[in-house]
Scaffold this motif. Sequence first.
Motif, PDB file in Angstrom:
ATOM      1  N   GLU A   1       0.836  -1.210   0.000  1.00  0.00           N
ATOM      2  CA  GLU A   1       0.000   0.000   0.000  1.00  0.00           C
ATOM      3  C   GLU A   1       0.867   1.254   0.000  1.00  0.00           C
ATOM      4  OE1 GLU A   1      -2.572  -0.809   3.269  1.00  0.00           O
ATOM      5  OE2 GLU A   1      -4.036  -1.860   2.000  1.00  0.00           O
TER       6      GLU A   1
ATOM      7  N   LYS B   1       1.705   5.870  -7.551  1.00  0.00           N
ATOM      8  CA  LYS B   1       0.466   5.823  -8.335  1.00  0.00           C
ATOM      9  C   LYS B   1       0.488   6.893  -9.427  1.00  0.00           C
ATOM     10  CE  LYS B   1      -4.507   6.360  -7.893  1.00  0.00           C
ATOM     11  NZ  LYS B   1      -5.658   6.445  -7.012  1.00  0.00           N
TER      12      LYS B   1
ATOM     13  N   PRO C   1      -1.195  -3.823  -6.951  1.00  0.00           N
ATOM     14  CA  PRO C   1      -1.909  -3.011  -7.940  1.00  0.00           C
ATOM     15  C   PRO C   1      -1.515  -3.416  -9.358  1.00  0.00           C
ATOM     16  CG  PRO C   1       0.064  -1.882  -7.224  1.00  0.00           C
ATOM     17  CD  PRO C   1       0.062  -3.213  -6.528  1.00  0.00           C
TER      18      PRO C   1
ATOM     19  N   THR D   1       2.270   1.689  -3.436  1.00  0.00           N
ATOM     20  CA  THR D   1       1.263   2.105  -4.412  1.00  0.00           C
ATOM     21  C   THR D   1       0.942   3.590  -4.248  1.00  0.00           C
ATOM     22  OG1 THR D   1       0.356  -0.102  -4.269  1.00  0.00           O
ATOM     23  CG2 THR D   1      -1.019   1.560  -5.317  1.00  0.00           C
ATOM     24  N   GLU D   2       0.842   4.029  -3.010  1.00  0.00           N
ATOM     25  CA  GLU D   2       0.537   5.439  -2.761  1.00  0.00           C
ATOM     26  C   GLU D   2       1.635   6.322  -3.349  1.00  0.00           C
ATOM     27  OE1 GLU D   2      -0.472   7.907   1.226  1.00  0.00           O
ATOM     28  OE2 GLU D   2      -1.089   5.793   1.164  1.00  0.00           O
TER      29      GLU D   2
ATOM     30  N   ALA E   1       0.612   1.706 -10.650  1.00  0.00           N
ATOM     31  CA  ALA E   1       1.831   2.265 -10.067  1.00  0.00           C
ATOM     32  C   ALA E   1       2.968   2.131 -11.056  1.00  0.00           C
ATOM     33  CB  ALA E   1       2.175   1.518  -8.773  1.00  0.00           C
TER      34      ALA E   1
ATOM     35  N   ARG F   1      -2.127   6.693 -12.140  1.00  0.00           N
ATOM     36  CA  ARG F   1      -3.509   6.830 -12.617  1.00  0.00           C
ATOM     37  C   ARG F   1      -4.303   5.648 -12.094  1.00  0.00           C
ATOM     38  NH1 ARG F   1      -0.647   4.745 -17.049  1.00  0.00           N
ATOM     39  NH2 ARG F   1      -1.467   2.725 -17.733  1.00  0.00           N
ATOM     40  N   GLU F   2      -5.581   5.596 -12.481  1.00  0.00           N
ATOM     41  CA  GLU F   2      -6.377   4.419 -12.131  1.00  0.00           C
ATOM     42  C   GLU F   2      -6.690   3.639 -13.388  1.00  0.00           C
ATOM     43  OE1 GLU F   2      -9.736   5.660  -9.834  1.00  0.00           O
ATOM     44  OE2 GLU F   2      -8.534   5.858  -8.010  1.00  0.00           O
TER      45      GLU F   2
ATOM     46  N   PRO G   1      -5.516   1.122  -8.718  1.00  0.00           N
ATOM     47  CA  PRO G   1      -4.411   2.032  -9.026  1.00  0.00           C
ATOM     48  C   PRO G   1      -3.368   1.394  -9.943  1.00  0.00           C
ATOM     49  CG  PRO G   1      -4.244   1.213  -6.783  1.00  0.00           C
ATOM     50  CD  PRO G   1      -5.542   0.726  -7.303  1.00  0.00           C
TER      51      PRO G   1
END
Lengths: 81, 578, 184
Positions: free
Chosen positions: C66, C73, C104, C69-70, C85, C75-76, C83
């Motif tokens: 997590e 990131k 992700p 990924t944060e 990454a 885009r989605e 997400p």
Amino acid sequence: MIYIKDSPALAGTKSQFVIAWEGFMAQDPQPETAVAPPERIPFMQRLLDNPFLLLFLGVVIPTVIYILWGVMEITQIPLAK
Amino acid sequence: MSSVAIESRTLGAIAAKFRTCPATGLKVDLAAQALIKANAVAAVVFLAIGGIFGLMVALTRWPAVHLLSSDMFYLVLTAHGLDVLLLWIIFFEMAVLYFASAVILSSRIAAPRWAWVGFILMVIGGLMTNVAVLQGESTVMFTSYPPLKAQPHFYLGLILFAVGALIGCCVFFGTLVIAKEERTYEGSIPLVTFGALTAAIIAVFTIASGAIILIPTFLWSVGYISNIDTLTYKLVWWAMGHSSQQINVSAHVSIWYLIAAVTVGAKPLSEKVSRTAFLMYILFLQLASAHHLLVEPGLSSEWKIVNTSYMMYLAVMGSMIHGMTVPGSIEAAQRKSGFTRGAFEWLRKAPWGNPAFAGMFLSLVMFGFIGGISGVVLGTEQLNIMMHNTLYVPGHFHGTVVTGTTLAFMAVTYLVVPLIFQREIIWPKLARIQPYLFGIGAAGISMFMMGAGTLGVARRHWDLAMTDAALPYGYPPIASLMLGLNGLSAIMAATGGALYVVIVVASILFGKKVDETNIGTALGPMPQRVVRDAVTKYGNAGSWHLPGTYVLVTVFFGAFVLYYFVNWKYLSELWPMQ
Amino acid sequence: MAIHSPESRIWWNEPVARGELVWVAIAFVWGLIMFFMMIYWHIYGKQNLSAVVGRVDPEVYVGKVEAFTEKYKVREEGETGIPVAKPEAGGDAYMVARTFEWWPVLELEKGKSYKLHLSSADLQHGFSLQPTNINIQVHPGLEHVVTVTPNESGTFGVVCNEYCGLGHHVMGGRIYVVEPGQGG
């Protein structure tokens, strides 16, 4: 062979055994047996004719090389950084 | 049966009743005979059940049919694996062990009551595990990898089954001891019995490993143990899961020699070479359990290479030796019978109309070319990266366990029914085509699954299209074609399998009784005039000249080398990784 | 006959036909070649499975993924909300397997190396990268670090190929490989 005492067929066994033992102890080489000694069976054939030795090898080798070695490696996995 | 002598041999309080086999002159212990019958019948029942499940799996994989719902697919796949990979095979192997010890050595069987206890435990265990799966709470696949958890009686059933099988192995070893003590044979045990001994030794290791891992897993499922290490489970479980298939290999190679001996009067080219090949199995075959752990984190490459290669491929050498000595001994026997023209008259004039021979030879060829080569490639450490858990894996083991073992077991049944059940095979014309129908169907299953696996298709997967996935992956369209052809092959194999079950059951129930007047015809067409000739000894080994066999093994070796290096070429094109 | 005891008492000393001996020798040598081929590939080949692995608590691992990924990131993924990454070239990339997703989505650059971390939050799963066909087993509690160098650009699917329960067939993931300097 468990019921050896109950077996009338084997009643004479002991005395024959004693005779054989006495013959052996006398160390009196019989000419007949000296002429045709039983041929020595090669080591590999004796191994292949011994089911319990093969069973031992067939269980111990994979237990050591596959299971024990493998479990040792698994227990030695370090903690992740 | 008035003409068959019933003889009693008494030793102290132990009495065994015998009859004399009219075909071979072997003395058959009636207690052993009953045990062989019971185990063979149980085997065929589980084959029938597991086979139906297998057909349902293949028809679900076929995208145009997609027979079962996903829940049912996974349930049926779990049951299919258990019933055919474990129950059918091991019940039949128990029959083979009793046959190869008591019958072939003309000995009484050791502790028949214990053998019955073992049999009953196996039946109870097999049924219990089946019930657990069919109840729907134990859809964990044959492998039941934790932390995926089944109901406790799933594991308990397997444990009972394993204990029963272990008792069967003890009875086998006990019978070897009795036969030696009572001097029912001279010198060394026959090669077929030695092959069965190999199977029994591997079985002991297999069953012990199963007990070591399944007992704690059972305790975990009822809550006495909090955690099972996933990797340790897998390591020890495969010492059972893969070695159990090595019991098969030893048993079916032994059956190849048996059928070759009875149908064409084949004699091992060299006792020394064939037994050494079996010794390689005893020492190293079980190491190949590592085939399932090649892309596992946490095990070193050294461990992987030593184990996956069965110690420098010495067990593969064993298989390659059998792959030559079995057809070689058939060629030698046929040439002695006068089929000497060209390289292949011996093969053309072989008794292809005898389902025992046809099944055996198809099993031999397909086990080598399909199951054997793919197994070595799949079991190469780095090549496994391209194949692990794809359909290539079931493709490979359908090549070994179905076209190899199952077909060989079916073939020997055509001898067991007249020799042990003392019944003629009913509908011999149907029996003639059965091995071809089943064998070619099973070969198709194997090859098309390997084809799909080469395209990356996952095994144990309900939906090729991944319709409901948030991030689906679309496999190339040719994968659908492969799975369609797999479905068609499965229909063919299932037809052959059903035919086998029906023929065997009908023959046992309604076949004409066999005695010395009709035993010759009951064993099916033979190249010799009468069976008694086929099973008497003749001549010395002499100098063999086997051009046909040399051609066959050269073709095999060429295919092996080519396919092996083609796969390395594919591997070199993957993303580099280390 | 294979169903009779050997005719001579001492069969070990019987001569073996030459054709048979030649075949045994071929089988033995071929076995050695196949054995050393695996070792050769460890030294000179480019596709070998990583031996870098460590024990990790599954919850701790999910926390690492997590955080990764944060940080990375970009885009989605479409309307799924998953997400995407994009880790630094040469750096670490994380992916967690859990019923029933690979999380992700990653975006990598062609020709660059990444330390791809793989582990599971719950059951065993199978990392099956398609169509290149790389398959790696994923265990809960074991963090496996595989250094990969994508050698072709495109969209790659990650399929789960270890049975992980009744939703196994919906478990998918994705890795994008873009030309260096593009994407994001």
